[in-house]
Design a protein around this motif. Structure first.
Motif, short mmCIF file in Angstrom:
data_model
loop_
_atom_site.label_atom_id
_atom_site.label_comp_id
_atom_site.label_asym_id
_atom_site.label_seq_id
_atom_site.Cartn_x
_atom_site.Cartn_y
_atom_site.Cartn_z
N ILE A 57 0.84 -1.20 0.00
CA ILE A 57 0.00 0.00 0.00
C ILE A 57 0.87 1.24 0.00
O ILE A 57 0.61 2.19 -0.75
CB ILE A 57 -0.96 -0.01 1.20
CG1 ILE A 57 -1.95 -1.17 1.05
CG2 ILE A 57 -1.70 1.31 1.33
CD1 ILE A 57 -2.82 -1.40 2.24
N MET A 58 1.93 1.24 0.79
CA MET A 58 2.84 2.40 0.79
C MET A 58 3.49 2.58 -0.57
O MET A 58 3.63 3.70 -1.06
CB MET A 58 3.93 2.21 1.86
CG MET A 58 3.42 2.37 3.26
SD MET A 58 4.62 2.05 4.59
CE MET A 58 6.17 2.50 3.92
N LEU A 59 3.87 1.49 -1.21
CA LEU A 59 4.49 1.56 -2.52
C LEU A 59 3.50 2.08 -3.56
O LEU A 59 3.85 2.92 -4.40
CB LEU A 59 5.03 0.19 -2.92
CG LEU A 59 5.81 0.11 -4.22
CD1 LEU A 59 7.09 0.93 -4.10
CD2 LEU A 59 6.15 -1.33 -4.55
N LEU A 60 2.27 1.62 -3.50
CA LEU A 60 1.24 2.09 -4.45
C LEU A 60 0.92 3.56 -4.24
O LEU A 60 0.68 4.29 -5.22
CB LEU A 60 -0.02 1.24 -4.32
CG LEU A 60 0.09 -0.19 -4.84
CD1 LEU A 60 -1.21 -0.94 -4.56
CD2 LEU A 60 0.42 -0.20 -6.32
N ILE A 61 0.92 4.03 -3.01
CA ILE A 61 0.67 5.45 -2.74
C ILE A 61 1.79 6.29 -3.34
O ILE A 61 1.53 7.32 -3.96
CB ILE A 61 0.52 5.69 -1.22
CG1 ILE A 61 -0.81 5.16 -0.74
CG2 ILE A 61 0.66 7.17 -0.89
CD1 ILE A 61 -0.99 5.20 0.76
N GLU A 62 3.01 5.84 -3.20
CA GLU A 62 4.14 6.60 -3.74
C GLU A 62 4.14 6.61 -5.27
O GLU A 62 4.31 7.67 -5.88
CB GLU A 62 5.45 6.00 -3.22
CG GLU A 62 6.66 6.79 -3.54
CD GLU A 62 6.71 8.10 -2.79
OE1 GLU A 62 7.40 9.01 -3.30
OE2 GLU A 62 6.10 8.23 -1.73
N VAL A 63 3.91 5.46 -5.88
CA VAL A 63 3.88 5.40 -7.34
C VAL A 63 2.70 6.20 -7.88
O VAL A 63 2.82 6.94 -8.87
CB VAL A 63 3.83 3.92 -7.81
CG1 VAL A 63 3.56 3.83 -9.30
CG2 VAL A 63 5.13 3.22 -7.47
N GLY A 64 1.55 6.09 -7.24
CA GLY A 64 0.38 6.87 -7.65
C GLY A 64 0.61 8.36 -7.50
O GLY A 64 0.15 9.16 -8.32
N LEU B 46 -5.99 8.50 -16.47
CA LEU B 46 -5.57 7.44 -15.56
C LEU B 46 -4.59 7.97 -14.52
O LEU B 46 -4.72 7.67 -13.33
CB LEU B 46 -4.93 6.29 -16.35
CG LEU B 46 -4.41 5.13 -15.53
CD1 LEU B 46 -5.57 4.37 -14.89
CD2 LEU B 46 -3.57 4.21 -16.38
N PHE B 47 -3.65 8.79 -14.93
CA PHE B 47 -2.67 9.34 -13.99
C PHE B 47 -3.32 10.30 -13.00
O PHE B 47 -2.93 10.35 -11.84
CB PHE B 47 -1.55 10.05 -14.75
CG PHE B 47 -0.61 9.13 -15.50
CD1 PHE B 47 -0.76 7.76 -15.48
CD2 PHE B 47 0.43 9.66 -16.23
CE1 PHE B 47 0.09 6.93 -16.18
CE2 PHE B 47 1.30 8.84 -16.93
CZ PHE B 47 1.13 7.47 -16.90
N ILE B 48 -4.31 11.07 -13.46
CA ILE B 48 -5.03 11.97 -12.54
C ILE B 48 -5.77 11.16 -11.48
O ILE B 48 -5.73 11.49 -10.29
CB ILE B 48 -5.99 12.89 -13.32
CG1 ILE B 48 -5.19 13.93 -14.10
CG2 ILE B 48 -6.97 13.58 -12.37
CD1 ILE B 48 -6.04 14.77 -15.04
N CYS C 102 -6.24 9.07 -5.90
CA CYS C 102 -6.28 7.88 -5.05
C CYS C 102 -5.07 7.85 -4.11
O CYS C 102 -5.19 7.37 -2.98
CB CYS C 102 -6.32 6.62 -5.90
SG CYS C 102 -7.89 6.38 -6.75
N SER C 103 -3.94 8.36 -4.57
CA SER C 103 -2.76 8.42 -3.72
C SER C 103 -2.98 9.36 -2.54
O SER C 103 -2.61 9.04 -1.41
CB SER C 103 -1.56 8.86 -4.54
OG SER C 103 -0.43 8.98 -3.75
N ILE C 104 -3.57 10.51 -2.80
CA ILE C 104 -3.86 11.45 -1.71
C ILE C 104 -4.86 10.83 -0.73
O ILE C 104 -4.67 10.90 0.49
CB ILE C 104 -4.39 12.78 -2.26
CG1 ILE C 104 -3.28 13.53 -2.98
CG2 ILE C 104 -4.96 13.66 -1.14
CD1 ILE C 104 -3.74 14.78 -3.67
N LEU C 105 -5.91 10.20 -1.26
CA LEU C 105 -6.89 9.56 -0.38
C LEU C 105 -6.26 8.42 0.42
O LEU C 105 -6.56 8.24 1.60
CB LEU C 105 -8.07 9.05 -1.20
CG LEU C 105 -9.00 10.11 -1.75
CD1 LEU C 105 -10.06 9.47 -2.63
CD2 LEU C 105 -9.65 10.90 -0.63
N GLY C 106 -5.40 7.64 -0.23
CA GLY C 106 -4.72 6.56 0.48
C GLY C 106 -3.83 7.07 1.58
O GLY C 106 -3.77 6.48 2.67
N PHE C 107 -3.14 8.18 1.34
CA PHE C 107 -2.30 8.77 2.38
C PHE C 107 -3.14 9.25 3.55
O PHE C 107 -2.77 9.07 4.71
CB PHE C 107 -1.48 9.92 1.81
CG PHE C 107 -0.59 10.59 2.80
CD1 PHE C 107 0.56 9.98 3.23
CD2 PHE C 107 -0.92 11.83 3.32
CE1 PHE C 107 1.39 10.60 4.16
CE2 PHE C 107 -0.12 12.46 4.25
CZ PHE C 107 1.05 11.83 4.67
#
Length: 131
Positions: free
Chosen positions: A47-54, A84-86, A91-96
């Motif tokens: 999850i941390m890795l996906l947040i960073e990549v996102g 897709l990148f947006i 999703c990265s901000i929400l995940g954080f």
């Protein structure tokens, strides 16, 4: 576009995305730690890795939208990749936020969301054009 408006948009981008750029920079430290955690069997590190990549994908998308706003005749990403990148960035901000725990101290994360929504509005022909 007048030079004053370009300057104000760049200032808005620096103020809006400055804290996220700092977090992404600090997140570069967590990428090797996350990979080692995944290899050791701790899949919460994924999850941390996906947040960073996102976050990196989202930042790349919003830089592309910003560049399109400043130079309306140029397109920097394909429309499908841009959307897709947006979505990855949001999703990265929400995940954080969910990973940090939802509290009032994270209200500053609304600033990049508002700035991103403003950029999407200004570059709406680029973001929402038929692909």
């Amino acid at each position: 576009m007048r030079p004053l408006y370009k300057f104000l948009i760049i200032v808005e981008a620096i103020i809006g995305f400055g804290p996220l750029v700092l977090l992404l920079g600090l997140g570069l430290i967590t990428i090797p730690i996350s990979i080692m955690g995944i290899l050791d069997g701790y899949y919460g590190a994924l999850i941390m890795l996906l947040i960073e990549v996102g976050g990196f994908l989202g930042m790349f998308a919003f830089i592309s939208v910003l560049m399109h706003i400043l130079e309306p005749n140029r397109y920097f990403l394909s429309f499908i990749k841009l959307r897709l990148f947006i979505i990855c960035g949001f999703c990265s901000i929400l995940g954080f936020v969910f990973m940090s725990g939802i509290n009032i101290e994270l209200i500053w994360l609304l600033i990049p969301v508002v700035v991103a929504a403003h950029f999407i509005y200004l570059g709406r022909r680029y973001v929402f054009s038929a692909s």
